[in-house]
Scaffold this motif. Sequence first.
Motif, PDB file in Angstrom:
ATOM      1  N   SER A   2       0.092  -3.997   1.380  1.00  0.00           N
ATOM      2  CA  SER A   2      -0.148  -3.739  -0.038  1.00  0.00           C
ATOM      3  C   SER A   2      -0.714  -4.975  -0.716  1.00  0.00           C
ATOM      4  O   SER A   2      -0.343  -6.109  -0.399  1.00  0.00           O
ATOM      5  CB  SER A   2       1.169  -3.345  -0.720  1.00  0.00           C
ATOM      6  N   THR A   4      -0.025  -6.034  -3.461  1.00  0.00           N
ATOM      7  CA  THR A   4       0.995  -6.743  -4.244  1.00  0.00           C
ATOM      8  C   THR A   4       2.185  -7.199  -3.407  1.00  0.00           C
ATOM      9  O   THR A   4       3.185  -7.626  -3.947  1.00  0.00           O
ATOM     10  CB  THR A   4       1.520  -5.840  -5.371  1.00  0.00           C
ATOM     11  N   ALA A  47      -7.450   0.294 -14.044  1.00  0.00           N
ATOM     12  CA  ALA A  47      -6.466  -0.750 -14.374  1.00  0.00           C
ATOM     13  C   ALA A  47      -6.525  -1.126 -15.853  1.00  0.00           C
ATOM     14  O   ALA A  47      -5.528  -1.584 -16.417  1.00  0.00           O
ATOM     15  CB  ALA A  47      -6.694  -1.991 -13.507  1.00  0.00           C
ATOM     16  N   ASN A 191       2.778  -1.332 -13.129  1.00  0.00           N
ATOM     17  CA  ASN A 191       1.844  -1.212 -12.012  1.00  0.00           C
ATOM     18  C   ASN A 191       1.305  -2.596 -11.666  1.00  0.00           C
ATOM     19  O   ASN A 191       0.368  -3.082 -12.274  1.00  0.00           O
ATOM     20  CB  ASN A 191       0.703  -0.265 -12.408  1.00  0.00           C
ATOM     21  N   GLN A 192       1.921  -3.215 -10.668  1.00  0.00           N
ATOM     22  CA  GLN A 192       1.521  -4.581 -10.320  1.00  0.00           C
ATOM     23  C   GLN A 192       0.164  -4.628  -9.611  1.00  0.00           C
ATOM     24  O   GLN A 192      -0.545  -5.624  -9.677  1.00  0.00           O
ATOM     25  CB  GLN A 192       2.598  -5.246  -9.467  1.00  0.00           C
ATOM     26  N   GLU A 193      -0.224  -3.539  -8.949  1.00  0.00           N
ATOM     27  CA  GLU A 193      -1.566  -3.494  -8.355  1.00  0.00           C
ATOM     28  C   GLU A 193      -2.605  -3.664  -9.473  1.00  0.00           C
ATOM     29  O   GLU A 193      -3.577  -4.408  -9.328  1.00  0.00           O
ATOM     30  CB  GLU A 193      -1.780  -2.143  -7.656  1.00  0.00           C
ATOM     31  N   ALA A 194      -2.388  -2.936 -10.579  1.00  0.00           N
ATOM     32  CA  ALA A 194      -3.306  -3.043 -11.718  1.00  0.00           C
ATOM     33  C   ALA A 194      -3.223  -4.426 -12.340  1.00  0.00           C
ATOM     34  O   ALA A 194      -4.241  -5.009 -12.720  1.00  0.00           O
ATOM     35  CB  ALA A 194      -2.980  -1.968 -12.755  1.00  0.00           C
TER      36      ALA A 194
END
Length: 293
Positions: A2, A4, A47, A191-194
């Motif tokens: 992932s 993140t 995002a 949302n840490q990916e964003a």
Amino acid sequence: MSLTQNYKLNLIQWYPGHIAKAEKNLKEQLNRVDVVLEVRDARIPLATHHPQINEWVGNKARVLVLNRLDMISPQVRSLWVDWFKSQGEVAYSTNAKQGQGVVAIAKAAQAAGVELNQRRRDRGMLPRPVRAVVIGFPNVGKSALINRLLGKRVVESAARPGVTRSLRWVRISEQLELLDAPGVIPLKMGNQEAAVKLAICDDIGQASYDNQLVASAFVDLVNNLQETAGELLPRAPLYSRYNLDPALHTGEGYLHALAEHRYKGDVERTARHLLTDFRKGLLGTIPLELPPS
């Protein structure tokens, strides 16, 4: 892996006081607004979508603006336009710095107000300018868009988040008034990916993240995009710029290898240079998000 995974102990959270105050004031002003211009970063259109904007906007007309069209390829732009169309939305592309696509935004905002003024005429009232608000994350180009719409610089604009700190009404023409609002972000970055993508694109305050972790995540993201959608990226953008192949490394490994290769082992300086090169477009047109398949 992932994007993140390295962020489990380094969550990106950024919610300065002026944003909390601006969000409160913005909500109070929204009942005076006819049209919402939602500005997103064309490199990361998902995002840079605020999760509460649908709730705030309600039934008001909305114009979706994907700014920084110069930082993605025409092919990627077309994919996003088609995807948003499939979602029932019209996506307008702009380069607010250079003025591309801005006239279409003004026309779309004014068109959204035609019905408003017809209703006013039906009630025996005089027409009035359409009132629009410009909403988006910090540093996505909201103030630059307003300045282009006006044809002159009336609101401060700079390539860093958090420049606009208060709400201000600006008259564009006899038909259109705009409310320039500070960037709004979620209270919690669930949302840490964003959040990582926001950091890579400089759409969130630098105090919220570690340059080395974000630069490493950027390399991992480019490697992944190169594998899954390489035809939509410039050919070998990192290798072309630095003469060092990222495919042979993890993001973190590449950062350290590049530090040894070009920056006398200074990893922090390497991370800053890598992020700056991407943000200035020196690595080519690299989208960090593609439409969901």
